[in-house]
Design an enzyme around this catalytic site. Structure first.
Site, PDB file in Angstrom:
ATOM      1  N   LYS A  22      50.938  67.932  43.798  1.00 20.64           N
ATOM      2  CA  LYS A  22      51.859  67.936  42.647  1.00 20.64           C
ATOM      3  C   LYS A  22      53.173  68.606  43.018  1.00 20.64           C
ATOM      4  CE  LYS A  22      51.381  71.232  39.426  1.00 20.64           C
ATOM      5  NZ  LYS A  22      52.583  72.041  39.215  1.00 20.64           N
ATOM      6  N   ASN A  23      53.090  69.767  43.672  1.00 20.71           N
ATOM      7  CA  ASN A  23      54.293  70.564  43.927  1.00 20.71           C
ATOM      8  C   ASN A  23      55.140  70.048  45.082  1.00 20.71           C
ATOM      9  OD1 ASN A  23      53.607  72.039  41.739  1.00 20.71           O
ATOM     10  ND2 ASN A  23      52.748  73.761  42.896  1.00 20.71           N
ATOM     11  N   ARG A  93      58.502  73.170  33.662  1.00 23.63           N
ATOM     12  CA  ARG A  93      59.555  73.933  34.336  1.00 23.63           C
ATOM     13  C   ARG A  93      60.089  73.211  35.566  1.00 23.63           C
ATOM     14  NH1 ARG A  93      59.961  78.889  32.804  1.00 23.63           N
ATOM     15  NH2 ARG A  93      61.269  79.348  34.567  1.00 23.63           N
ATOM     16  N   CYS A 117      57.160  81.609  29.806  1.00 27.98           N
ATOM     17  CA  CYS A 117      56.039  80.934  30.475  1.00 27.98           C
ATOM     18  C   CYS A 117      54.806  81.825  30.424  1.00 27.98           C
ATOM     19  CB  CYS A 117      56.415  80.649  31.929  1.00 27.98           C
ATOM     20  SG  CYS A 117      55.080  79.876  32.855  1.00 27.98           S
ATOM     21  N   ARG A 122      60.065  83.970  34.523  1.00 21.16           N
ATOM     22  CA  ARG A 122      60.431  83.014  35.586  1.00 21.16           C
ATOM     23  C   ARG A 122      61.905  82.639  35.478  1.00 21.16           C
ATOM     24  NH1 ARG A 122      55.953  78.389  35.999  1.00 21.16           N
ATOM     25  NH2 ARG A 122      56.837  78.123  38.072  1.00 21.16           N
ATOM     26  N   PRO A 123      62.809  83.563  35.864  1.00 19.85           N
ATOM     27  CA  PRO A 123      64.239  83.252  35.759  1.00 19.85           C
ATOM     28  C   PRO A 123      64.657  82.179  36.769  1.00 19.85           C
ATOM     29  CG  PRO A 123      63.894  85.292  36.976  1.00 19.85           C
ATOM     30  CD  PRO A 123      62.539  84.851  36.484  1.00 19.85           C
ATOM     31  N   ASP A 125      67.875  82.426  38.220  1.00 20.63           N
ATOM     32  CA  ASP A 125      69.149  82.981  38.723  1.00 20.63           C
ATOM     33  C   ASP A 125      69.417  82.582  40.173  1.00 20.63           C
ATOM     34  OD1 ASP A 125      68.087  86.147  39.974  1.00 20.63           O
ATOM     35  OD2 ASP A 125      66.814  84.584  39.132  1.00 20.63           O
ATOM     36  N   ASP A 308      48.760  80.512  43.170  1.00 23.09           N
ATOM     37  CA  ASP A 308      48.136  79.430  42.401  1.00 23.09           C
ATOM     38  C   ASP A 308      46.631  79.331  42.626  1.00 23.09           C
ATOM     39  OD1 ASP A 308      51.012  77.174  42.691  1.00 23.09           O
ATOM     40  OD2 ASP A 308      50.635  78.933  41.449  1.00 23.09           O
ATOM     41  N   ILE A 330      53.471  87.896  43.049  1.00 21.71           N
ATOM     42  CA  ILE A 330      54.489  86.890  42.715  1.00 21.71           C
ATOM     43  C   ILE A 330      54.777  86.904  41.214  1.00 21.71           C
ATOM     44  CG2 ILE A 330      55.133  84.450  42.894  1.00 21.71           C
ATOM     45  CD1 ILE A 330      54.686  85.569  45.627  1.00 21.71           C
ATOM     46  N   ARG A 400      47.526  68.873  33.775  1.00 20.43           N
ATOM     47  CA  ARG A 400      48.872  68.947  34.361  1.00 20.43           C
ATOM     48  C   ARG A 400      48.825  68.935  35.875  1.00 20.43           C
ATOM     49  NH1 ARG A 400      52.659  73.370  32.151  1.00 20.43           N
ATOM     50  NH2 ARG A 400      53.918  72.129  33.590  1.00 20.43           N
TER      51      ARG A 400
HETATM   52  C1  EPZ Z   1      56.567  77.085  42.477  1.00 17.66           C
HETATM   53  O1  EPZ Z   1      57.212  77.524  41.281  1.00 17.66           O
HETATM   54  C2  EPZ Z   1      55.323  76.306  42.020  1.00 17.66           C
HETATM   55  N1  EPZ Z   1      55.738  75.210  41.162  1.00 17.66           N
HETATM   56  C3  EPZ Z   1      54.401  77.242  41.242  1.00 17.66           C
HETATM   57  O2  EPZ Z   1      53.201  76.526  40.949  1.00 17.66           O
HETATM   58  C4  EPZ Z   1      54.034  78.424  42.112  1.00 17.66           C
HETATM   59  O3  EPZ Z   1      53.292  79.347  41.350  1.00 17.66           O
HETATM   60  C5  EPZ Z   1      55.313  79.120  42.627  1.00 17.66           C
HETATM   61  O4  EPZ Z   1      56.163  78.191  43.298  1.00 17.66           O
HETATM   62  C6  EPZ Z   1      55.004  80.254  43.594  1.00 17.66           C
HETATM   63  O5  EPZ Z   1      54.267  79.794  44.666  1.00 17.66           O
HETATM   64  C7  EPZ Z   1      56.248  74.086  41.748  1.00 17.66           C
HETATM   65  O6  EPZ Z   1      56.397  73.963  42.949  1.00 17.66           O
HETATM   66  C8  EPZ Z   1      56.623  72.979  40.832  1.00 17.66           C
HETATM   67  P1  EPZ Z   1      59.293  80.545  42.669  1.00 17.66           P
HETATM   68  P2  EPZ Z   1      58.686  78.142  41.322  1.00 17.66           P
HETATM   69  O7  EPZ Z   1      60.710  80.235  42.317  1.00 17.66           O
HETATM   70  O8  EPZ Z   1      59.492  77.480  42.371  1.00 17.66           O
HETATM   71  C9  EPZ Z   1      61.012  84.691  41.044  1.00 17.66           C
HETATM   72  C10 EPZ Z   1      51.469  75.605  39.651  1.00 17.66           C
HETATM   73  O9  EPZ Z   1      50.498  76.170  39.144  1.00 17.66           O
HETATM   74  N2  EPZ Z   1      62.291  83.965  40.886  1.00 17.66           N
HETATM   75  O10 EPZ Z   1      58.878  80.439  44.087  1.00 17.66           O
HETATM   76  O11 EPZ Z   1      59.179  78.146  39.931  1.00 17.66           O
HETATM   77  C11 EPZ Z   1      59.943  84.159  40.092  1.00 17.66           C
HETATM   78  O12 EPZ Z   1      60.035  84.714  38.813  1.00 17.66           O
HETATM   79  C12 EPZ Z   1      52.858  76.275  39.583  1.00 17.66           C
HETATM   80  O13 EPZ Z   1      51.403  74.523  40.240  1.00 17.66           O
HETATM   81  C13 EPZ Z   1      63.420  84.672  40.525  1.00 17.66           C
HETATM   82  O14 EPZ Z   1      63.378  85.889  40.328  1.00 17.66           O
HETATM   83  O15 EPZ Z   1      58.352  79.647  41.758  1.00 17.66           O
HETATM   84  C14 EPZ Z   1      58.661  84.514  40.827  1.00 17.66           C
HETATM   85  O16 EPZ Z   1      58.316  85.829  40.547  1.00 17.66           O
HETATM   86  C15 EPZ Z   1      52.865  77.477  38.699  1.00 17.66           C
HETATM   87  N3  EPZ Z   1      64.578  83.978  40.373  1.00 17.66           N
HETATM   88  C16 EPZ Z   1      59.062  84.362  42.292  1.00 17.66           C
HETATM   89  O17 EPZ Z   1      60.482  84.425  42.348  1.00 17.66           O
HETATM   90  C17 EPZ Z   1      64.665  82.610  40.587  1.00 17.66           C
HETATM   91  O18 EPZ Z   1      65.737  82.011  40.426  1.00 17.66           O
HETATM   92  C18 EPZ Z   1      58.597  83.060  42.949  1.00 17.66           C
HETATM   93  O19 EPZ Z   1      58.946  81.988  42.107  1.00 17.66           O
HETATM   94  C19 EPZ Z   1      63.506  81.922  40.970  1.00 17.66           C
HETATM   95  C20 EPZ Z   1      62.322  82.620  41.122  1.00 17.66           C
END
Ligand code: EPZ
Length: 422
Positions: A22-23, A93, A117, A122-123, A125, A308, A330, A400
């Protein structure tokens, strides 16, 4: 609304085919916005999130077709609209992955800011910072992020956040940089296999990306991209879920279309628990040693243990012979499954981002509530071993990210049914 009814106690046995990831599929589908001509994707799973991305892309002028064999064809037909509306984005998202491609190809992107969420804060930024560094102006309008740029220019971008790298921020910046002028360097880039799969797809479309899979990705901008054919990588999170299903039921499984090289941290932990994990001809072979050892798990960005699989691992360790500790690095608040597992007789104590798991002799079936995709997978696994009947409500969460999970588990001997709420 539907729920799963599970009668626990059956040892799982047999072969399961792992679906495409999916991802990986979601950002690759979004990347079709960048391409002239047709994009042909194989191995795209039939999931609620994939159907949601199709709806969004259709709104953005991308025509999509699914062949009888599941092949997904995508072609941009209209570039007028660059607005990903709240109604669609609020449902998923990962919709945010259209931001980079829209900005790069249509020179503007209006994407609803994702809201709250269940798994925590999950910002986005880092997404915005990365695209601004490539030259975009950004603004917040009525809850939407509005990005505009006459042209994008390559730059050096440090994309590290408070919890390390970001998977979809890396994806967004990498996609935008493909059509920027000159070279972009993404430092502290995410190294996930899904990021590598996206880069490989983009290179097949004519992009010039190197360093994918390492913390430093280089992108030399090109004038344009064309559609390409691509097979999406297997889903390592689905594979990990089935490996834990084998361990928790003392079962023996063959996972076809699963890649061991994407799962080293998971294999390491499961072997310490006592699962026998070997490379098989068509994937991975797992068999249980009938003993569950307690372990310490800390979730981290790839190649660390994936967040995950945290809920699924917690369900398993509820039955280990001793005390285990899980620390969530995370999403420090990703613990809505803890209360539900305790309802099934687990002994879990949460202290900040850590949960102490005192091994229990057994779990007892109960009605429980799914709160998010992976928590619901953890509850289903607990139901597979619990004494009596477990009802996991809000089945839509699991749809999902898992393709026909009750059919796959049923074929392995699980007593699981999908039922409609009264
Ligand atoms: C991806 O989400 C996956 N989703 C998530 O899987 C997975 O949990 C996550 O990566 C971590 O491995 C998809 O690929 C569609 P991140 P993503 O940005 O990209 C912080 C599932 O169950 N952060 O790597 O949204 C954030 O809050 C889903 O399949 C910022 O601070 O995750 C988190 O603590 C759930 N600012 C950390 O970084 C930002 O702009 C990692 O988030 C972006 C992220």
């Amino acid at each position: 609304m539907q729920y799963f009814e599970i009668v626990g106690g059956t040892r799982l046995k047999g072969t399961v085919e792992i679906s495409g990831a999916k991802n990986a599929a979601l950002p690759i589908m979004a990347a079709s916005i960048l391409c002239e001509g047709e994009t042909v994707l194989r191995g795209v799973p039939d999931l609620a999130d994939v159907r949601q991305m199709v709806l969004l892309l259709n709104k953005l002028g991308v025509r999509t077709e699914r062949d009888a064999d599941g092949t997904l064809r995508l072609r941009v037909e209209d570039e007028m609209n660059a607005h990903a509306e709240y109604e669609l984005v609020s449902k998923m998202r990962a919709s945010v992955c259209v931001m980079g491609p829209l900005l790069a190809k249509r020179r503007r992107a209006q994407v609803a800011m994702p809201g709250g969420c269940a798994i925590g804060d999950r910002p986005i930024d880092l997404h915005i910072l990365g695209l601004q560094t490539l030259g975009a102006d950004s603004d917040l309008v009525n809850g939407d992020v509005l990005l505009k740029a006459k042209k994008l220019k390559g730059a050096e971008i440090f994309l590290g956040g408070p919890f390390g790298s970001s998977v979809t921020a890396t994806a967004n910046v990498m996609m935008a940089a493909c059509l920027a002028e000159g070279r972009t360097v993404i430092a502290a880039a995410a190294c996930e296999p899904e990021v590598v799969d996206l880069a490989d797809f983009l290179n097949a479309c004519g992009a010039r990306i190197t360093g994918q899979g390492t913390p430093e990705i280089l992108i030399d901008g090109v004038a344009g991209l064309h559609g390409a054919e691509h097979r999406v990588i297997p889903d390592r999170i689905e594979a990990g879920t089935f490996m834990i299903a084998a361990a928790i039921t003392n079962g023996d499984l063959e996972l076809h279309n699963a890649r061991m090289d994407h799962m080293r941290a998971v294999v390491d932990r499961l072997r310490r628990v006592g699962l026998i994990v070997e490379r098989g001809e068509k994937g991975i072979v797992v068999s249980s040693s009938r003993r569950l050892e307690p372990v310490v798990i800390t979730t981290q960005p790839y190649p660390g243990f994936p967040t995950d699989l945290q809920a699924q691992a917690m369900a398993l360790l509820c039955l280990a012979d001793g005390n285990s500790v899980i620390t969530e690095k995370i999403y420090p608040d990703r613990f809505l499954h803890v209360g539900e597992l305790n309802r099934m007789g687990a002994h879990l104590r949460k202290e900040g981002p850590t949960v102490i798991i005192e091994g229990a002799k057994r779990l007892i079936g109960a009605p429980v509530m799914a709160s998010d995709l992976r928590a619901s997978a953890g509850l289903i696994l607990a139901g597979l071993i619990a004494k009596g009947t477990t009802r996991v409500h809000r089945a839509y969460h699991i749809d999902r990210g898992y393709e026909r999970i009750e059919e796959k588990l049923g074929k392995l001997g699980a007593n699981i049914r999908r039922l409609n709420e009264a």
